[in-house]
Design an enzyme around this catalytic site. Structure first.
Site, PDB file in Angstrom:
ATOM      1  CB  CYS A   1      46.232  44.615  40.964  1.00  0.00           C
ATOM      2  SG  CYS A   1      45.676  44.165  42.613  1.00  0.00           S
TER       3      CYS A   1
ATOM      4  CG  ASP B   1      41.300  46.581  53.213  1.00  0.00           C
ATOM      5  OD1 ASP B   1      40.558  47.580  53.100  1.00  0.00           O
ATOM      6  OD2 ASP B   1      41.084  45.649  53.999  1.00  0.00           O
TER       7      ASP B   1
ATOM      8  NE  ARG C   1      49.649  49.722  47.083  1.00  0.00           N
ATOM      9  CZ  ARG C   1      48.451  49.402  46.635  1.00  0.00           C
ATOM     10  NH1 ARG C   1      48.064  48.138  46.668  1.00  0.00           N
ATOM     11  NH2 ARG C   1      47.632  50.321  46.156  1.00  0.00           N
TER      12      ARG C   1
ATOM     13  N   GLY D   1      43.044  52.789  39.418  1.00  0.00           N
ATOM     14  CA  GLY D   1      42.963  51.473  38.822  1.00  0.00           C
ATOM     15  C   GLY D   1      41.756  51.317  37.921  1.00  0.00           C
TER      16      GLY D   1
ATOM     17  CD  GLU E   1      25.878  49.584  17.352  1.00  0.00           C
ATOM     18  OE1 GLU E   1      25.040  49.390  16.462  1.00  0.00           O
ATOM     19  OE2 GLU E   1      25.592  50.067  18.479  1.00  0.00           O
TER      20      GLU E   1
END
Length: 498
Positions: A318, A264, A417, A358, A483
């Site tokens: 994640c 973030d 992180r 991502g 489809e």
């Protein structure tokens, strides 16, 4: 009460591109995949321009030096992960920057008194048929000779005998000095009918080997991403904790671009870190992220980000959305941020590229992300499948797989992180698993790129800016999604010509 965003959070699977008119000048061969990596004034070129819109994720399981080399040779860029000591990440950067296309660092090395049996084992392990004989058996020792698989046979020559008895001594070899260029080396290979040309420093220590067999290989990569000195470009991930120590070491090692890596990025911590980097090292392009809306993009762009990564919780590895209930469908995030990017450009005259990070499950999702406004994409699972990625290749009943683990997993424990408090990972935001093995990056990326080119042709575009500005899309119902797939019993064995 909470603010409710009325728009549904959508993924790439919910969209299809509509064909546009394909002009006669629009073909796969004329498609130009160059794209801006970093901020630039409108009307001017970006300081770094990717030759192909692919970057690899800032992950232990993905961005190795080997993968960075392979991706840069194909026009893209890797960001080497920061979940390692500063000196190790800097060494990884140096390894990429020191790579010379056609100049091979010898990985098949022996000493003159080693036995031929050891030589045979080293050749078997590396798969190479030429070994450098150096005084200390290393790739940079003083060269004493070369020995090839044509110089001995395990069933004809005693394997206890020394390598020195079968090698060609250095005095009888054609040699080159450290200043030789690749074109000069290739000319000597052909003019002197050589298979291999050792490159030595002024002290006679081996630097590189240049092989005739690599000549055609070097012609395979006309779109290599290189700097002014013709060295491959490489990026590096950084965090908001030790950037004051990490950034100068990475720049000294030669990193071409940096990127703050956070699950973030809409935080004062990242804005302060960006401001510090731009104040002390204004020459180094530095990206920020990750974000999922226009407000967060503008926040980082105003803090000095040279590009912004888009995506929270969309990666295949994640589980942030499961654990914290935070994120946004990747298609909605890219569309929102792209609109903010364009508004920022209109207001300031500066174009800040965005990266879709991502949520890219299928090859065609790359085309959708670029059409929706992304300047380039960043992928983890996609690159983790290749030989050059870090995960081990393991056999299964159904074929080979590669290990793949998230930075938020207990295996990586990349607490820098994820803002969970303290210096540790309190709970997992990623998992540890496997992805199907896909072989060599060069072949896999060539296939994905071919699909992207033909998609752009069907949409009447020959450049990525044109693709972004003219693409048309439609939402997909569940029935139309079904489809899209083959609806017959597929052959289990290929047909043969009669």
């Amino acid at each position: 009460m909470a603010q409710i965003i009325a728009e549904v959070s959508r993924t790439f699977n919910e969209f299809l591109l509509l064909p546009n008119r394909t002009r006669t000048d629009c073909s796969a061969a004329t498609v130009d995949l160059r794209t801006s990596l970093v901020r630039h004034t409108v009307g001017e070129e970006s300081a770094i321009e990717l030759r192909s819109p692919f970057t690899s994720a800032i992950m232990q399981a993905v961005s190795t030096p080997d993968l960075a080399i392979a991706l840069a040779r194909n026009g893209g860029l890797s960001f080497l992960h920061h979940n390692q000591p500063v000196e190790e990440q800097a060494a990884a950067v140096r390894r990429v920057k020191n790579f010379k296309a056609g100049f091979v660092t010898s990985d098949t090395n022996v000493r003159p008194d080693d036995g031929l049996g050891l030589l045979a084992e080293v050749m078997r392990r590396t798969g190479h048929s030429t070994a450098a004989v150096t005084d200390d058996g290393t790739a940079n020792g003083r060269l004493l000779g070369l020995v090839t698989s044509r110089d001995f046979h395990p069933q004809r020559h005693g394997l206890d005998g020394p390598v020195s008895g079968r090698m060609t001594a250095v005095a009888d070899l054609a040699l080159a000095g450290p200043d030789i260029t690749l074109s000069e080396a290739n000319a000597r290979l052909w003019d002197e009918r050589l298979d291999c040309l050792p490159v030595l420093d002024d002290g006679g220590r081996l630097q590189h080997l240049v092989f005739r067999s690599d000549y055609a290989d070097n012609k395979r990569f006309p779109n290599q991403l290189v700097d002014a000195a013709k060295r491959l470009r490489v990026g590096a991930g950084i965090n908001t904790h030790d950037y004051r120590e990490r950034v100068p070491a990475l720049l000294e090692a030669g990193a071409d671009a940096l990127c703050f890596d956070s699950s973030d990025g809409y935080s004062d911590w990242q804005a302060q870190a960006l401001s510090w980097v731009k104040k002390h090292y204004p020459e180094i392009p530095t990206g920020g992220g990750n974000v999922v809306d226009g407000e967060a993009f503008t926040f980082l762009a105003e803090a000095g980000a040279d590009f912004v990564k888009v995506g929270v919780g969309g990666g295949s590895i994640c589980i942030t959305r499961d654990q914290k209930g935070i994120g946004r469908g990747q298609a909605s995030a890219v569309l929102d941020v792209a609109a903010a990017r364009d508004a920022f450009c209109e207001r300031t005259g500066e174009y800040v590229p965005i990266c879709s990070d991502g949520g890219l499950v299928h090859d065609y999702h790359v085309a959708l992300a670029l059409a929706m406004g992304a300047d380039f994409v960043m992928m983890g699972r996609y690159f983790a499948r290749f030989d050059q990625a870090a995960g081990a290749k393991l056999p299964t009943r159904d074929g080979f797989v590669k290990e793949y683990w998230g930075e938020g997993s207990n295996r990586a424990r990349n607490w820098q992180r994820y803002g969970q408090g303290g210096q540790g990972l309190v709970f997992e935001e990623g998992v540890d698993g496997y992805v199907p093995y896909a072989g060599d990056l060069d072949e896999g990326l060539a296939l994905t790129t071919a699909k992207l080119r033909t998609t752009m042709v069907s949409c009447g575009s020959t450049t990525l800016p044109e693709f972004r500005s003219t693409a048309r899309m439609t939402l997909v119902s569940d029935q139309s999604f079904q489809e899209s797939h083959a609806n017959v019993t597929l052959r289990e064995a290929p047909t043969t010509a009669s």
